[in-house]
Design an enzyme around this catalytic site. Structure first.
Site, PDB file in Angstrom:
ATOM      1  N   ASP A 280       0.821  -1.208   0.000  1.00 56.26           N
ATOM      2  CA  ASP A 280       0.000   0.000   0.000  1.00 56.26           C
ATOM      3  C   ASP A 280       0.857   1.260   0.000  1.00 56.26           C
ATOM      4  O   ASP A 280       2.075   1.208   0.113  1.00 56.26           O
ATOM      5  CB  ASP A 280      -0.904   0.013   1.244  1.00 56.26           C
ATOM      6  CG  ASP A 280      -1.921  -1.120   1.244  1.00 56.26           C
ATOM      7  OD1 ASP A 280      -2.161  -1.686   0.161  1.00 56.26           O
ATOM      8  OD2 ASP A 280      -2.456  -1.434   2.319  1.00 56.26           O
TER       9      ASP A 280
ATOM     10  N   TYR B 111       5.797  -9.850   6.891  1.00 55.84           N
ATOM     11  CA  TYR B 111       5.910  -8.391   7.004  1.00 55.84           C
ATOM     12  C   TYR B 111       6.492  -8.040   8.372  1.00 55.84           C
ATOM     13  O   TYR B 111       6.343  -8.798   9.335  1.00 55.84           O
ATOM     14  CB  TYR B 111       4.537  -7.727   6.891  1.00 55.84           C
ATOM     15  CG  TYR B 111       3.993  -7.599   5.490  1.00 55.84           C
ATOM     16  CD1 TYR B 111       4.135  -6.418   4.774  1.00 55.84           C
ATOM     17  CD2 TYR B 111       3.321  -8.654   4.884  1.00 55.84           C
ATOM     18  CE1 TYR B 111       3.622  -6.285   3.487  1.00 55.84           C
ATOM     19  CE2 TYR B 111       2.810  -8.535   3.596  1.00 55.84           C
ATOM     20  CZ  TYR B 111       2.960  -7.340   2.903  1.00 55.84           C
ATOM     21  OH  TYR B 111       2.461  -7.222   1.632  1.00 55.84           O
TER      22      TYR B 111
END
Length: 375
Positions: free
Chosen positions: A91, A146
């Site tokens: 994002d 992540y």
């Protein structure tokens, strides 16, 4: 063509032979590129062709591929022509240390050096491997890891007056953070942790393999910690909302029971932590490696030789960006000020009984509610 004058396309056998010769000199091959980038200032990874208003990482990558001679210019305009696929669509503002893209390119000499020469220093291609012709980096990926780097004052209780630079995370609070993060492990319905997904949507169910917060460390007089999460795949904003909810609980804005509620059928107001600290660390291809990694033709998709380069890139471009931006723009501190406006108690009482069974029963039944917010 070699003299820079493209031939007219005549449907003659002579021209077809010429084209064949040209292809033999630089045939296109399916490869993967290992990428690292600092996402600050970019509107995510994925390119929006025809929209120059929002610059993405792929805009710079495609431009470098064309300029270096790896792909023809028309492939940059239509990315399907080079079978381009990213492993993860990061994002806005999110960085990566181990992103993978798959595509067909001409394997020119010194290919990595030539691509990197046309990229800004905060985007690097760190490795390249040949893969099977049908390889798709998104579909063949088994899991993604992540990390989320945040200042530890984010975990200070709301009733305590905290000086951000002086705050240090105590062992007891870290243990509580890790106990809450561990609750996410397994399969849950995360419809409340993304945009525009209802509780009946099967794709809202996601499998989390591990999630934990490491020991804190001090940088530039401020204490930080890194949360790691590994899952099969993640939806838009999911990780930031998972972390946002844990922060809201630890700070005393929400009860622990909200986690169980959020996986149930009702719509729960889940706060979304800032994007700044989120980094795509690694993508995993265990199944592909088992099948093709030792077949004598293909290499396993592991990057042990590139680990040092990844570590150096993170130290040079990713960590300083997170630390300096946090200090200058106070993204976490400003976001923490918005937590009191969230409604963590709505319809809790009427849903309490149902929610005790929500994990055991099917998450695919329920109301027509949609995901928490939409961008």
């Amino acid at each position: 063509e070699e003299n820079g004058h493209p031939n007219k396309k005549l449907k003659s056998s002579a021209d077809e032979e010429d084209a064949e010769d040209q292809n033999k000199k630089s045939p296109k091959r399916k490869i993967v590129l290992l990428m690292a980038y600092s996402g600050k200032g970019y509107h995510g990874m994925q390119r929006n062709v025809g929209s120059s208003q929002f610059k993405t990482i792929e805009d710079d990558l495609v431009s470098a591929l064309v300029q270096s001679g790896c792909i023809p210019e028309n492939h940059g305009e239509d990315m399907k022509k080079m079978s381009f696929q990213r492993c993860a669509r990061t994002d806005k503002g999110v960085s990566a240390a181990g992103q993978i893209v798959s595509l067909k390119v001409r394997l020119i000499d010194d290919i990595l050096e030539k691509i990197n020469n046309h990229l800004p220093s905060h985007i690097r291609i760190l490795g390249l491997k040949r893969v099977t012709g049908g390889f798709n980096s998104k579909n063949k990926c088994d899991a993604r890891t992540y990390s989320y780097m945040l200042p530890t004052f984010a975990f200070a209780h709301k009733d305590h007056d905290v000086q951000e630079e002086l705050y240090r995370l105590d062992t007891e609070t870290l243990e509580r953070v890790n106990k809450l993060l561990a609750c996410y492990k397994g399969t849950h319905n995360f419809h409340n942790f993304t945009s525009q997904k209802g509780p009946r949507d099967p794709s809202a169910k996601r499998y989390i393999m591990e999630m934990y917060c490491g020991e804190p460390f001090v940088r530039e007089n401020m204490e930080f910690a890194v949360i790691k999460v590994k899952g099969q795949s993640f939806m838009m904003h999911q990780i930031r909302k998972m972390i946002g909810l844990v922060i809201a609980i630890v700070k005393g804005y929400a009860a622990e029971s909200i986690m169980e509620r959020s996986w149930g059928e009702e719509k729960v107001d889940v706060p979304k932590a800032p994007g700044l600290g989120l980094v795509l660390e690694k993508v995993h291809f265990e199944k592909y490696n088992r099948r093709f990694g030792n077949d004598g033709l293909h290499e396993p998709l592991e990057w042990t030789e590139e680990e040092e380069k990844i570590a150096i890139f993170k130290e040079q471009y990713i960590y300083p960006t997170i630390i300096n931006t946090e200090r200058e723009e106070k993204s976490m501190a400003n976001w923490l000020n918005t937590l009191p406006i969230h409604d963590f108690n709505s319809s809790a009482v009427e849903m309490q009984t149902d929610n005790k069974n929500s994990k055991k029963s099917s998450d695919l039944e329920g109301s027509d509610g949609c995901g928490d917010d939409s961008d």
